[in-house]
Design a protein around this motif. Structure first.
Motif, short mmCIF file in Angstrom:
data_model
loop_
_atom_site.label_atom_id
_atom_site.label_comp_id
_atom_site.label_asym_id
_atom_site.label_seq_id
_atom_site.Cartn_x
_atom_site.Cartn_y
_atom_site.Cartn_z
N PRO A 1 0.91 -1.00 -0.07
CA PRO A 1 0.09 0.12 0.02
C PRO A 1 0.81 1.45 -0.08
N VAL A 2 0.26 2.12 -0.64
CA VAL A 2 1.03 3.64 -0.64
C VAL A 2 0.69 4.26 0.83
N LEU A 3 1.78 4.57 1.45
CA LEU A 3 1.76 5.26 2.71
C LEU A 3 1.59 6.93 2.66
N THR A 4 2.21 7.20 1.44
CA THR A 4 2.48 8.83 1.29
C THR A 4 2.11 8.99 -0.09
N ASN A 5 1.08 9.71 -0.50
CA ASN A 5 0.57 10.06 -1.66
C ASN A 5 1.81 10.97 -2.32
N PRO A 6 2.37 10.72 -3.71
CA PRO A 6 3.28 11.45 -4.11
C PRO A 6 2.98 12.78 -4.49
N SER A 7 1.65 13.18 -4.54
CA SER A 7 1.45 14.45 -4.69
C SER A 7 1.59 15.30 -3.31
N ASP A 8 1.69 14.48 -2.14
CA ASP A 8 2.16 15.30 -1.06
C ASP A 8 3.73 15.49 -0.71
N ILE A 9 4.75 14.97 -1.82
CA ILE A 9 5.80 15.27 -1.59
C ILE A 9 6.50 16.50 -2.04
N PRO A 10 6.77 17.64 -1.35
CA PRO A 10 6.87 18.96 -1.67
C PRO A 10 8.28 19.11 -2.30
N PHE A 11 8.87 18.10 -3.06
CA PHE A 11 10.25 18.42 -3.47
C PHE A 11 10.49 16.98 -4.59
N GLU A 12 11.35 16.91 -5.35
CA GLU A 12 11.68 16.09 -6.23
C GLU A 12 12.75 15.24 -5.51
N PRO A 13 12.24 13.86 -5.33
CA PRO A 13 13.14 13.19 -4.83
C PRO A 13 14.52 12.95 -5.51
N HIS A 14 15.72 12.89 -5.14
CA HIS A 14 16.92 12.54 -5.58
C HIS A 14 17.06 11.30 -5.94
N CYS A 15 16.64 10.31 -5.20
CA CYS A 15 16.66 8.66 -5.33
C CYS A 15 15.99 8.18 -4.19
N TYR A 16 15.79 6.94 -4.62
CA TYR A 16 14.93 6.09 -3.48
C TYR A 16 15.84 4.93 -3.05
N HIS B 1 14.37 -5.53 -7.31
CA HIS B 1 14.60 -4.20 -7.74
C HIS B 1 13.80 -3.89 -8.84
N ASP B 2 13.67 -4.52 -9.85
CA ASP B 2 12.46 -4.13 -11.03
C ASP B 2 11.32 -3.83 -10.53
N TRP B 3 10.56 -4.61 -9.63
CA TRP B 3 9.37 -4.68 -9.01
C TRP B 3 9.17 -3.26 -8.25
N THR B 4 10.11 -2.95 -7.46
CA THR B 4 10.37 -1.66 -6.75
C THR B 4 9.95 -0.36 -7.70
N LYS B 5 10.92 -0.46 -8.72
CA LYS B 5 11.04 0.59 -9.89
C LYS B 5 9.46 0.61 -10.42
N GLN B 6 8.84 -0.39 -10.57
CA GLN B 6 7.44 -0.44 -11.39
C GLN B 6 6.52 -0.24 -10.42
N TRP B 7 6.77 -0.39 -9.08
CA TRP B 7 5.66 0.06 -7.99
C TRP B 7 5.52 1.73 -7.97
N ASP C 1 6.60 3.75 -10.29
CA ASP C 1 5.90 4.11 -11.41
C ASP C 1 4.26 4.12 -11.55
N ILE C 2 4.07 2.69 -11.20
CA ILE C 2 2.60 2.50 -10.98
C ILE C 2 1.89 3.50 -10.06
N ASN C 3 2.44 4.08 -9.13
CA ASN C 3 1.75 4.82 -8.09
C ASN C 3 2.16 6.34 -8.10
N GLY C 4 2.94 6.79 -9.17
CA GLY C 4 2.96 7.96 -9.49
C GLY C 4 3.84 8.92 -8.95
N PHE C 5 5.01 8.10 -8.37
CA PHE C 5 6.21 8.59 -7.77
C PHE C 5 7.20 9.25 -8.79
#
Length: 120
Positions: free
Chosen positions: A14-29, A38-44, A46-50
């Protein structure tokens, strides 16, 4: 018969933090998971709008990935990561979650990502 979901468990987190609530551009995850995810994390993400950013999947400490990626500051909800990263010189904030509320970390505790704007 029993129906099972065809998606790997990693894509159903589940998404705990909505990507629209992040007030900066993440440098990395940086995530602690088996390398095989690893590939599933990247897909997750993307799918969830991060926002698109490099993804580091580590099996233990996040310190090396954080220092090599060149982050200015780090946010984590695991107290042990918070302590280890700060000891290694990575300015880290503890994202408040029920499992870490018992730890006193002073101004380094944030309850929302919007609080990070105070430190920019």
């Amino acid at each position: 018969g029993v129906q099972t979901c065809a998606l790997p468990i990693w894509l159903n987190i589940p998404v705990l933090t909505n990507p629209s609530d992040i007030p900066f551009e993440p440098h990395c995850y940086i995530t602690t998971r088996p390398e095989s995810t690893h590939d599933w994390t990247k897909q997750w993400l993307d799918i969830n709008g991060f926002s698109a950013a490099p993804v580091y999947t580590v099996s233990g400490s996040k310190v090396e990935a954080a220092t090599q990626s060149g982050v200015d500051w780090f946010i984590d909800d695991r107290y042990d990561n918070f302590v280890e990263l700060n000891k290694a010189g990575v300015c880290t904030f503890l994202y408040s979650r029920p499992h870490n509320e018992r730890y006193e970390v002073g101004f380094r505790r944030i309850k929302s990502l919007a609080e990070i704007n105070h430190y920019k």
